[in-house]
Write a protein that holds these residues in place. Structure first.
Motif, PDB file in Angstrom:
ATOM      1  N   ALA A 117      80.057 -75.619 103.240  1.00 56.26           N
ATOM      2  CA  ALA A 117      80.104 -73.950 103.004  1.00 56.26           C
ATOM      3  C   ALA A 117      79.468 -73.895 101.706  1.00 56.26           C
ATOM      4  N   TYR A 165      75.808 -72.343 100.361  1.00 54.61           N
ATOM      5  CA  TYR A 165      75.809 -71.091  99.751  1.00 54.61           C
ATOM      6  C   TYR A 165      74.920 -70.691  98.371  1.00 54.61           C
ATOM      7  N   PHE A 208      75.732 -69.565  94.175  1.00 52.80           N
ATOM      8  CA  PHE A 208      75.990 -70.214  92.822  1.00 52.80           C
ATOM      9  C   PHE A 208      74.575 -70.641  92.349  1.00 52.80           C
ATOM     10  N   ILE A 265      88.881 -62.406 108.225  1.00 50.82           N
ATOM     11  CA  ILE A 265      87.751 -61.513 108.675  1.00 50.82           C
ATOM     12  C   ILE A 265      86.704 -62.059 108.225  1.00 50.82           C
ATOM     13  N   ASN A 283      81.774 -59.888 113.477  1.00 51.48           N
ATOM     14  CA  ASN A 283      80.938 -58.920 114.205  1.00 51.48           C
ATOM     15  C   ASN A 283      79.554 -59.398 114.970  1.00 51.48           C
ATOM     16  N   LYS A 333      79.925 -65.144 118.208  1.00 53.05           N
ATOM     17  CA  LYS A 333      81.125 -65.825 117.768  1.00 53.05           C
ATOM     18  C   LYS A 333      82.199 -65.021 118.410  1.00 53.05           C
ATOM     19  N   PRO A 372      82.393 -61.772  96.511  1.00 49.87           N
ATOM     20  CA  PRO A 372      82.320 -61.739  95.070  1.00 49.87           C
ATOM     21  C   PRO A 372      82.104 -60.038  94.773  1.00 49.87           C
ATOM     22  N   LEU A 383      85.147 -68.000  92.376  1.00 52.13           N
ATOM     23  CA  LEU A 383      84.871 -69.325  92.049  1.00 52.13           C
ATOM     24  C   LEU A 383      83.871 -69.172  91.150  1.00 52.13           C
TER      25      LEU A 383
HETATM   26  N1  NAD Z   1      80.145 -70.302 101.208  1.00 52.44           N
HETATM   27  C1  NAD Z   1      80.813 -70.644  99.736  1.00 52.44           C
HETATM   28  O1  NAD Z   1      80.891 -71.655  99.516  1.00 52.44           O
HETATM   29  C2  NAD Z   1      81.183 -69.362  99.154  1.00 52.44           C
HETATM   30  C3  NAD Z   1      81.690 -69.539  97.936  1.00 52.44           C
HETATM   31  C4  NAD Z   1      82.097 -68.349  97.127  1.00 52.44           C
HETATM   32  C5  NAD Z   1      82.089 -67.162  97.747  1.00 52.44           C
HETATM   33  N2  NAD Z   1      81.866 -66.714  98.907  1.00 52.44           N
HETATM   34  C6  NAD Z   1      81.898 -65.846  99.434  1.00 52.44           C
HETATM   35  O2  NAD Z   1      82.733 -65.823 100.906  1.00 52.44           O
HETATM   36  C7  NAD Z   1      81.711 -64.652 101.540  1.00 52.44           C
HETATM   37  C8  NAD Z   1      81.479 -65.681 102.994  1.00 52.44           C
HETATM   38  O3  NAD Z   1      80.299 -66.583 102.601  1.00 52.44           O
HETATM   39  P1  NAD Z   1      79.858 -67.639 103.723  1.00 52.44           P
HETATM   40  O4  NAD Z   1      78.842 -68.575 102.946  1.00 52.44           O
HETATM   41  O5  NAD Z   1      80.810 -68.117 104.515  1.00 52.44           O
HETATM   42  O6  NAD Z   1      78.906 -66.502 104.413  1.00 52.44           O
HETATM   43  P2  NAD Z   1      78.386 -66.593 106.114  1.00 52.44           P
HETATM   44  O7  NAD Z   1      77.181 -65.600 106.014  1.00 52.44           O
HETATM   45  O8  NAD Z   1      78.213 -67.864 106.334  1.00 52.44           O
HETATM   46  O9  NAD Z   1      79.536 -65.856 106.739  1.00 52.44           O
HETATM   47  C9  NAD Z   1      79.721 -64.711 106.803  1.00 52.44           C
HETATM   48  C10 NAD Z   1      80.378 -64.175 108.050  1.00 52.44           C
HETATM   49  O10 NAD Z   1      80.658 -62.823 108.175  1.00 52.44           O
HETATM   50  C11 NAD Z   1      80.476 -62.321 109.560  1.00 52.44           C
HETATM   51  N3  NAD Z   1      80.170 -60.843 109.171  1.00 52.44           N
HETATM   52  C12 NAD Z   1      79.092 -60.292 108.310  1.00 52.44           C
HETATM   53  N4  NAD Z   1      79.332 -58.884 108.379  1.00 52.44           N
HETATM   54  C13 NAD Z   1      80.407 -58.498 108.917  1.00 52.44           C
HETATM   55  C14 NAD Z   1      80.991 -57.330 109.229  1.00 52.44           C
HETATM   56  N5  NAD Z   1      80.553 -56.304 108.918  1.00 52.44           N
HETATM   57  N6  NAD Z   1      82.257 -57.505 109.910  1.00 52.44           N
HETATM   58  C15 NAD Z   1      82.748 -58.530 110.444  1.00 52.44           C
HETATM   59  N7  NAD Z   1      82.156 -59.660 110.020  1.00 52.44           N
HETATM   60  C16 NAD Z   1      80.947 -59.942 109.352  1.00 52.44           C
HETATM   61  C17 NAD Z   1      79.149 -62.793 109.738  1.00 52.44           C
HETATM   62  O11 NAD Z   1      78.802 -62.770 111.080  1.00 52.44           O
HETATM   63  C18 NAD Z   1      79.501 -64.432 109.308  1.00 52.44           C
HETATM   64  O12 NAD Z   1      80.271 -65.158 110.404  1.00 52.44           O
HETATM   65  C19 NAD Z   1      80.726 -64.195 100.959  1.00 52.44           C
HETATM   66  O13 NAD Z   1      81.195 -62.821 100.488  1.00 52.44           O
HETATM   67  C20 NAD Z   1      80.506 -65.100  99.798  1.00 52.44           C
HETATM   68  O14 NAD Z   1      79.880 -64.474  98.911  1.00 52.44           O
HETATM   69  C21 NAD Z   1      81.359 -68.061  99.562  1.00 52.44           C
END
Ligand code: NAD
Ligand code: NAD
Lengths: 207, 207
Positions: free
Chosen positions: A93, A97, A100, B85, B113, B117, B174, B190
């Motif tokens: 993950a 991402y 960062f 979610i 959404n 998935k 974030p 983070l």
């Molecule tokens: N990946 C990381 O290491 C990391 C670190 C810090 C913060 N984050 C934060 O965590 C969140 C998720 O990150 P990620 O890397 O898993 O992103 P991602 O794009 O892999 O996952 C996002 C998920 O949300 C779903 N989604 C999008 N819009 C939606 C909606 N309106 N309703 C329902 N589901 C919806 C997408 O289909 C997807 O499954 C983000 O806000 C990101 O900034 C992630």
């Protein structure tokens, strides 16, 4: 040197300022920042002093100046190559991402001991054999490591990395890594955050 | 009511105590805890008072009593059903993570959404259509939600959930989610942790 609470608030200010910038807001007052974030105005003023950015009376700060000031102070304008160790669910993950990168974090390789993962490319980043970690830290002079292996293996891997020249470890494993002279160890404790949430929720339910 | 710094230190004590318990240590003094964690002994003593657990002079605390006391105080002995979610990279990592179960977190469904998935089962947890979220929160009286959608969608989804009866949101996106009366919002940042790391690393390099 800056206090830890101030240091931890700076990314919060940055997030608000970047959202204001997106809305094309040019100036911002400490009063507005204080109100938006629920922080005392006097604390906001004190925190922002560390950036060296000065506001204009009656006008406030120039949003873009404050953004640059915070980014410089946090050293996020300095691109840092990093290794990530433990390319499991959480490690993958983080590899994927992009968020960062704007903080200067540039993960250039992942490491794992799972033969099914070694040699693969995940999110454009190659996964190497953990056996090569120490050698590559030395040769490539990488100074920052992201640690996302199970807790049982984290302290030992940290030791190997520090011996090879790593200077900063971002540790996600739920275990204590002994502090060392000349090495920054930042532990991410999601359990800490969850503990605050569950405690407050239960207090709210009691009232 | 407890101070936030004390609340945030409690999971750290718990981790140390659980590791001592694994090593079959029966008693522990505040001095040992202080030394292991690099915290002032007087602060440790003050923090542990909130648990109501009392130590014996010269002997110290019974490790298992202190563990139970902290778990009760954090409300981690109370199993809480939760929805998650946004089943992307981070959401899936959290769904698969058993580590939060011992803190009472019981994620019973995921929402997304993305039609690819919806209807799938990830780590044994079913992924449902986000359109059903409000209705299911009401019908099943779920009070806790883990929010791992992209920042652009988080505030709106938070609003829908709160309207339907969610009382606590663990937010990983974030972005700032407006505080509301009667709702606990815990933001995981983070970037905050990374900011501490990069700032300290750059300060160390300057010396
Ligand atoms: N990946 C990381 O290491 C990391 C670190 C810090 C913060 N984050 C934060 O965590 C969140 C998720 O990150 P990620 O890397 O898993 O992103 P991602 O794009 O892999 O996952 C996002 C998920 O949300 C779903 N989604 C999008 N819009 C939606 C909606 N309106 N309703 C329902 N589901 C919806 C997408 O289909 C997807 O499954 C983000 O806000 C990101 O900034 C992630
Ligand atoms: N998943 C989460 O949501 C989450 C949350 C909080 C903390 N954590 C912590 O993050 C870490 C990773 O969690 P995860 O869910 O991604 O686990 P995971 O089991 O999915 O991933 C662990 C990875 O580390 C690799 N690994 C194991 N031992 C190794 C070794 N000796 N050398 C090199 N690689 C090794 C494994 O092959 C695997 O790829 C754990 O310490 C976990 O407690 C995870």
């Amino acid at each position: 040197s800056v206090s830890l609470p101030t240091l931890r608030r700076l990314p919060k200010y940055l997030m608000l300022l970047q959202s204001l910038e997106q809305q094309r807001v040019i100036y911002v007052s400490t009063t507005l920042i204080a109100h938006e974030l629920g922080i005392e105005a006097i604390q906001v003023r004190k925190d922002l002093e560390v950036t060296g950015v000065v506001g204009k009376p009656k006008v406030g700060f120039v949003v873009s100046d404050l953004i640059q000031g915070i980014i410089r102070f946090l050293n996020w304008d300095n691109r840092r190559e990093a290794f990530l160790i433990g390319v499991g669910a959480l490690g993958s993950a983080i590899l994927g991402y992009q968020g960062f990168r704007e903080f200067g974090l540039d993960i250039i390789a992942g490491f794992d001991n799972d033969p099914r993962k070694i040699g693969k490319t995940i999110h454009g980043i190659e996964i190497l054999d953990i056996a090569k970690l120490g050698n590559l830290i030395e040769r490539m002079k990488v100074r920052l490591a992201v640690l996302t292996v199970p807790a049982a293996f984290a302290p030992e891997i940290a030791g190997i990395m520090i011996f090879s020249g790593i200077k900063a470890i971002w540790n996600f494993a739920p275990c204590h890594i002994k502090a060392r002279e000349g090495v920054v160890i930042e532990n991410v404790s999601l359990s800490q955050s969850l503990g605050v949430l569950t405690h407050r929720l239960s207090k709210m339910e009691q009232n």
